[in-house]
Design an enzyme around this catalytic site. Sequence first.
Site, PDB file in Angstrom:
ATOM      1  CD  GLU A 159     101.003  62.922  69.797  1.00 57.13           C
ATOM      2  OE1 GLU A 159     100.739  63.823  70.602  1.00 57.13           O
ATOM      3  OE2 GLU A 159     100.136  62.265  69.200  1.00 57.13           O
ATOM      4  CD  GLU A 316      99.615  57.897  71.123  1.00 60.41           C
ATOM      5  OE1 GLU A 316      98.683  58.702  71.315  1.00 60.41           O
ATOM      6  OE2 GLU A 316     100.778  58.117  71.491  1.00 60.41           O
TER       7      GLU A 316
END
Length: 680
Positions: A159, A316
């Site tokens: 991320e 995710e």
Amino acid sequence: MEKKRYGTFFGNERVTKLPFGGDYNPEQWPEEVWEEDMRLFALAGVDCVTLNTFSWASLQTDEDTYCFDKLDKIMDLVKKNGLHVILATSTAAHPAWMARKYPEILRTEFSGLRRKFGSRHNSCPNSPVFQMYAKRLAGKLAERYGKSGNVIAWHIGNEYGGACYCERCEAAFRVWLKEKYGTIEELNRAWNTCFWGHVFYDWEEVVVPNLQSEHFEENRTTFQGISLDYRRFCSDSLLANYRAEYEAVKAVTPDIPVTTNLMGAYKELDYQKWAKYMDFVSWDNYPANDTPAVEIAMNHDLMRGIKQGQPFALMEQTPSVTNWLSYNALKRPGVMRLLSYQAVAHGADTVLFFQMRRSIGACEKYHGALIDHAGHEHTRVFREMAALGQELKELGSQVMGSRIRAKAAIVVDWDNWWALEYSAGPSCDLRYMDEVKRYYAAFDELNIPVDLISVEDDLGKYSLVAAPVLYMVKTGYERELKRFVEDGGTLIATFFSGMVEEHDLVITGGYPGRLRDIFGVWVEEIDALPVGERNGFSWRGKQYPAELLCDLMHLETAESEAEYEKDFYAGTPVIVRNRLGKGNTWYVGTRSNAEFYRDFLREVTREAGMEEIWTPRDGVEVCVRENDREKFYFFLNHRQEDVEMTMEKSGCNLLEKRDYAAGEKAVLAGKGVMIYQVER
Ligand code: GLA
Ligand code: ZN
């Protein structure tokens, strides 16, 4: 039903179904627990784990000491248990010793405050020390594990995001600017530095735009051009970090695809640029419980769109709760499954989660997991996951690799996003993605698939393109748009469009600048309506509100289809149509409500000869993925109540393995899903 071989996992023939599993952190647990994890994974149908996301501190204990013993054991264990691995490079959080020894790796905040060691995503992207060690670790991991046979993808960092305002970044920014502008004169021109006496005589005079210089708030700057370039630079800096690691692993394992997990409509990074350097896109979907399904859908489509429609990985999502919202409500029964299939419906070729086992300390200890603190399989979440795992096993490779073929597109551009929201005036309430969403939601309601494309993507395959609030028109894009219309396309633009070029300098001569002849209007003034204030108009017999911004315009070659109903500009055009070559354009001079967008797009898409893929039903999302032989319709019931459906074509519900004749009725349970296979 005969089992056929369909797509592959980003080219990997050994992956014969949608990978199911996700982030697994055995390093947080004693080894006795690992075997139990394997038992539970088998029970749940987990076949893929993401490993090593945050292990830098244990992998490298000082400058020259690397220790892979634990990771070796973990890799052996998962291999023995037949699991595929998405192997992370662990560089998203640097070791404490490194921060102590080399404080230059720490970030400096927007306020100018230098951070200490802590948290994650905490490295200065322009620190040579960080760059060197990160790249070295990635290379070592590739050497050691790249030939394991079960690594199906590399997961670089994690991320990526944020910005740094340290002196190293400042120096690197100057280098970036020199490369971009060549001369200081050109820099001064592009930034319009004659305003407020900002003329730069030397590159060294340039400083980072933050709270200490041009900004008075995070999103409010006195020099848009400088702040805009700094955003581009920050996105590029992190991209360079990602690319360095990409190269490091690729040099050793050229055949293993590489990705990093993105975050949907994340403003800080120009994902359209990033995607060029990713073998496949992956992203993390964390809606809140009250996030509308359409917003999640749009994020999926955005993530598919940045890689020209290729399938992506759902890297995710939480099995049940997150820990970081104000109210971390449980995903209600069925919702985890529903959202998993929603991702697949929009082009995901994986169903992955964060995380496999709930940790016991620090900020994610109350984040959902396959294996809860109870530690066994007798939980609601485990049962739901295991049922989904089984279902995906049976689904096999069907749908993998299939595509969504949209005839409509919405243009999304990160530079436009940044520039628009830095704009001082006309309204502080103008949010780019909100305006995009209004158009997206209407397509969604009408069951018309839509791609979210960049200004570099080919328009030729679309019948209709909407470019909401395309405030910035980069040099040359007007020609692409024009050609698209002349060749027969329908193009929609809105208020506050065509204002500036790529440096955020206004195009003079009348708005919408370079788009003026395409839309056949010129906009003289723009009125901002405070929240609660409205104008209105009626279009094709119905009344709609006008809010936020109202463009006051003059017709050139266009015709007006609706006029403002009040104020001093009452009677002047608001909805305007122009014909150009074989095509049509629409200029929507204001923001209206959801009803308008739906009615408007229904009419305009019909006129463009486009069709819905299935009769729309309130609360039931319909998507279709297709390959050469068949179409897979996904029916996603976001409502609590059952819905009775008429099967408009004959086909097979793959999840229940049941055939239907055209016209037959089927019940779609509340929060239920149907994957309906139809031969072409
Ligand atoms: C992100 C991160 C994960 C984890 C989850 C929690 O997506 O990538 O490491 O922190 O959030 O929601
Ligand atoms: Zn920095």
